[in-house]
Design an enzyme around this catalytic site. Structure first.
Site, short mmCIF file in Angstrom:
data_model
loop_
_atom_site.label_atom_id
_atom_site.label_comp_id
_atom_site.label_asym_id
_atom_site.label_seq_id
_atom_site.Cartn_x
_atom_site.Cartn_y
_atom_site.Cartn_z
N TYR A 247 -23.59 -14.04 -29.59
CA TYR A 247 -22.19 -14.30 -29.21
C TYR A 247 -21.62 -13.19 -28.33
CZ TYR A 247 -21.75 -18.58 -31.85
OH TYR A 247 -21.89 -19.88 -32.25
N ARG B 160 -22.67 -13.98 -24.93
CA ARG B 160 -21.85 -15.08 -24.38
C ARG B 160 -20.45 -14.58 -24.05
NH1 ARG B 160 -22.23 -20.01 -28.33
NH2 ARG B 160 -20.79 -20.88 -26.79
N VAL C 137 -15.37 -22.54 -25.90
CA VAL C 137 -14.80 -21.36 -26.58
C VAL C 137 -14.42 -20.29 -25.56
CG1 VAL C 137 -16.01 -21.83 -28.75
CG2 VAL C 137 -17.13 -20.41 -27.00
N HIS D 190 -13.01 -26.15 -31.06
CA HIS D 190 -14.07 -25.37 -31.69
C HIS D 190 -13.81 -23.87 -31.60
CE1 HIS D 190 -16.75 -29.13 -30.98
NE2 HIS D 190 -15.98 -29.24 -32.04
N CYS E 118 -13.03 -12.35 -45.67
CA CYS E 118 -11.60 -12.51 -46.05
C CYS E 118 -10.76 -13.12 -44.92
CB CYS E 118 -11.03 -11.14 -46.44
SG CYS E 118 -10.77 -10.02 -45.05
N PRO F 165 -22.82 -35.06 -14.00
CA PRO F 165 -23.90 -35.42 -13.07
C PRO F 165 -24.94 -36.33 -13.72
CG PRO F 165 -23.95 -33.05 -13.55
CD PRO F 165 -22.77 -33.62 -14.25
C1 BV8 Z 1 -17.72 -31.09 -38.97
C2 BV8 Z 1 -18.60 -23.89 -31.03
C3 BV8 Z 1 -17.21 -31.74 -41.10
C4 BV8 Z 1 -19.64 -22.88 -31.37
C5 BV8 Z 1 -19.66 -26.05 -31.36
C6 BV8 Z 1 -25.61 -33.26 -40.22
C7 BV8 Z 1 -25.42 -32.06 -40.89
C8 BV8 Z 1 -24.27 -31.28 -40.71
C9 BV8 Z 1 -23.27 -31.72 -39.85
C10 BV8 Z 1 -23.48 -32.92 -39.19
C11 BV8 Z 1 -24.62 -33.69 -39.37
N1 BV8 Z 1 -24.51 -34.78 -38.58
C12 BV8 Z 1 -23.34 -34.75 -37.91
C13 BV8 Z 1 -22.70 -33.62 -38.29
C14 BV8 Z 1 -21.40 -33.18 -37.83
C15 BV8 Z 1 -21.64 -32.11 -36.75
C16 BV8 Z 1 -22.27 -32.76 -35.54
O1 BV8 Z 1 -21.63 -33.53 -34.85
N2 BV8 Z 1 -23.56 -32.47 -35.31
C17 BV8 Z 1 -24.25 -33.05 -34.17
C18 BV8 Z 1 -25.28 -32.06 -33.64
C19 BV8 Z 1 -24.90 -34.35 -34.62
N3 BV8 Z 1 -20.33 -31.63 -36.46
C20 BV8 Z 1 -19.86 -30.56 -37.11
O2 BV8 Z 1 -20.51 -29.89 -37.89
C21 BV8 Z 1 -18.40 -30.26 -36.85
N4 BV8 Z 1 -17.72 -30.10 -38.11
O3 BV8 Z 1 -18.16 -32.19 -38.78
O4 BV8 Z 1 -17.15 -30.73 -40.12
C22 BV8 Z 1 -16.62 -31.18 -42.28
C23 BV8 Z 1 -15.60 -31.89 -42.84
C24 BV8 Z 1 -15.04 -31.38 -43.95
C25 BV8 Z 1 -15.50 -30.20 -44.51
C26 BV8 Z 1 -16.55 -29.48 -43.93
C27 BV8 Z 1 -17.12 -29.97 -42.80
C28 BV8 Z 1 -18.23 -28.96 -36.10
C29 BV8 Z 1 -18.98 -29.03 -34.80
C30 BV8 Z 1 -18.60 -27.81 -33.96
C31 BV8 Z 1 -19.83 -27.01 -33.63
N5 BV8 Z 1 -19.47 -25.96 -32.67
N6 BV8 Z 1 -19.23 -25.11 -30.52
C32 BV8 Z 1 -20.26 -22.28 -30.14
O5 BV8 Z 1 -19.76 -22.49 -29.02
O6 BV8 Z 1 -21.29 -21.58 -30.33
S1 BV8 Z 1 -20.39 -27.44 -30.75
C33 BV8 Z 1 -20.85 -27.27 -29.12
O7 BV8 Z 1 -21.78 -28.28 -28.79
C34 BV8 Z 1 -19.73 -27.54 -28.13
O8 BV8 Z 1 -18.53 -26.98 -28.55
C35 BV8 Z 1 -19.67 -29.04 -28.02
O9 BV8 Z 1 -18.79 -29.58 -28.96
C36 BV8 Z 1 -21.03 -29.46 -28.43
C37 BV8 Z 1 -21.72 -30.22 -27.34
O10 BV8 Z 1 -21.79 -29.39 -26.26
P1 BV8 Z 1 -21.18 -29.87 -24.84
O11 BV8 Z 1 -19.92 -29.13 -24.65
O12 BV8 Z 1 -21.14 -31.34 -24.72
O13 BV8 Z 1 -22.28 -29.28 -23.91
P2 BV8 Z 1 -23.76 -29.85 -23.74
O14 BV8 Z 1 -24.59 -28.71 -23.30
O15 BV8 Z 1 -24.17 -30.67 -24.91
O16 BV8 Z 1 -23.57 -30.86 -22.54
C38 BV8 Z 1 -23.13 -30.35 -21.31
C39 BV8 Z 1 -22.90 -31.57 -20.43
O17 BV8 Z 1 -22.40 -31.09 -19.18
C40 BV8 Z 1 -24.19 -32.33 -20.14
O18 BV8 Z 1 -23.94 -33.71 -20.32
C41 BV8 Z 1 -24.47 -32.00 -18.66
O19 BV8 Z 1 -25.04 -33.10 -17.98
C42 BV8 Z 1 -23.09 -31.75 -18.15
N7 BV8 Z 1 -23.01 -30.87 -16.99
C43 BV8 Z 1 -23.89 -29.90 -16.61
N8 BV8 Z 1 -23.44 -29.32 -15.46
C44 BV8 Z 1 -22.26 -29.95 -15.13
C45 BV8 Z 1 -21.99 -30.93 -16.11
N9 BV8 Z 1 -20.91 -31.72 -16.06
C46 BV8 Z 1 -20.07 -31.56 -15.01
N10 BV8 Z 1 -20.25 -30.64 -14.04
C47 BV8 Z 1 -21.34 -29.83 -14.06
N11 BV8 Z 1 -21.52 -28.92 -13.08
ZN ZN Z 2 -12.56 -8.81 -44.73
#
Ligand code: BV8
Ligand code: ZN
Length: 261
Positions: A73, A76, A109, A125, A136, A227
């Site tokens: 992090y 990043r 973020v 997020h 804490c 894209p």
């Molecule tokens: C929750 C912050 C519930 C951190 C992120 C099984 C077990 C456990 C959980 C789950 C499970 N199944 C489902 C879940 C829920 C889980 C989830 O959805 N998992 C997925 C993998 C299936 N979700 C969670 O856990 C969420 N919380 O559900 O809590 C709960 C309820 C009650 C009590 C307790 C819990 C929390 C999810 C948040 C995770 N944190 N980020 C950090 O940054 O390190 S997620 C992170 O990845 C991002 O924030 C974003 O949300 C996600 C996807 O990333 P993208 O932003 O879409 O980026 P990606 O690389 O994927 O895609 C980029 C795109 O851009 C591509 O399409 C590409 O083509 C395009 N691109 C590239 N260049 C360009 C472009 N577009 C335009 N122009 C360009 N030039």
């Molecule tokens: Zn503390």
């Protein structure tokens, strides 16, 4: 093929956007890609080339190896501090001159939307410049930029002044709930909008990925900018396949032209 030339703006779209009262701009890592910030799914280099971000962005990973996760992090955080908003961030901010209400809801973020002049920005997020104690939850103020070695090695997280616990990044990890109130506020805006852009997201992480579908269900004009095709393509009528830094300025200009007519 150069994907930038594959998109064309449907002739009916500028008129719909020009008359919109409220626009929600929903973004993912792709909107910051042209600022040089790695997305989640492109092949990252260096420390985390060996690790899947979804394996590092979890409380379990942090508890198992706090220095590895904190080091990732900090690398990043440094790339965000060195980055500048790109033409996509700036065009998104300029839409506020054409449409009465514009709300940005981001999964990112970084603070590039804010630095481009957008506001309000809802961070579903969390934000990397806001850290807190893992035990804490006491807020932690980064004393300065990350150390120069961030990105090449593991870095031990600082200790909390109050309880001695590890300081953690102020982001939402997989398996963690979204910040209180943010999700409710985001949904309120989506329920109220008549246009929504989904920009640079693979739309695979929930509950965030529901946002474009909720807007569609309410009859809003939903436009995807990416894209590559995503899970949303089949359900949306406006898929602009191009880079955000190229498509958003073109879309902004088309709406501006229409409003001048
Ligand atoms: C929750 C912050 C519930 C951190 C992120 C099984 C077990 C456990 C959980 C789950 C499970 N199944 C489902 C879940 C829920 C889980 C989830 O959805 N998992 C997925 C993998 C299936 N979700 C969670 O856990 C969420 N919380 O559900 O809590 C709960 C309820 C009650 C009590 C307790 C819990 C929390 C999810 C948040 C995770 N944190 N980020 C950090 O940054 O390190 S997620 C992170 O990845 C991002 O924030 C974003 O949300 C996600 C996807 O990333 P993208 O932003 O879409 O980026 P990606 O690389 O994927 O895609 C980029 C795109 O851009 C591509 O399409 C590409 O083509 C395009 N691109 C590239 N260049 C360009 C472009 N577009 C335009 N122009 C360009 N030039
Ligand atoms: Zn503390």
């Amino acid at each position: 093929m150069n994907q930038d030339t594959s998109f064309s703006i449907p002739p009916t779209l500028p008129a719909k956007l020009a008359s919109a009262r409220k626009l929600v701009v929903f973004t993912g890592a792709g909107v910051s890609a042209e600022s040089g910030i790695s997305t989640f799914r492109d092949k990252n280099t260096g420390l985390w080339a060996r690790f899947d971000p979804q394996q590092l962005a979890t409380p379990e990973a942090f508890e198992a190896n706090p220095s590895l996760v904190w080091g990732w992090y900090e690398a990043r955080r440094r790339s965000i501090m060195e980055a500048q908003p790109n033409p996509a961030h700036r065009a998104i901010a300029e839409f506020a001159e054409l449409i009465p209400e514009v709300v940005v809801i981001t999964q990112n973020v970084d603070d590039l939307h804010e630095r481009a002049g957008s506001g309000p920005v809802l961070h579903l997020h969390g934000r990397l410049d806001q850290a807190r104690c893992f035990q804490c939850s006491r807020p932690y103020q980064h004393p300065g930029p990350p150390s120069p070695e961030a990105g090449t090695t593991e870095i031990a997280p600082p200790a909390c002044d109050a309880c001695g616990g590890y300081i953690r990044p102020g982001v939402v990890w997989f398996g963690e709930s979204l910040p209180d109130g943010i999700w409710t506020e985001a949904i309120r805006h989506v329920q109220d909008c008549d246009a929504l852009f989904s920009i640079g997201t693979s739309a695979v992480v929930y509950p965030a990925a529901q946002i474009p579908i909720l807007a569609l269900g309410r009859g809003a004009t939903v436009v995807q900018v990416n894209p590559e095709p995503t899970e949303l393509d089949d359900r949306l009528s406006h898929n602009l396949h191009g880079k955000a830094g190229v498509v958003l300025p073109a879309l902004l200009e088309a709406v501006r032209q229409h409003q001048r007519q």
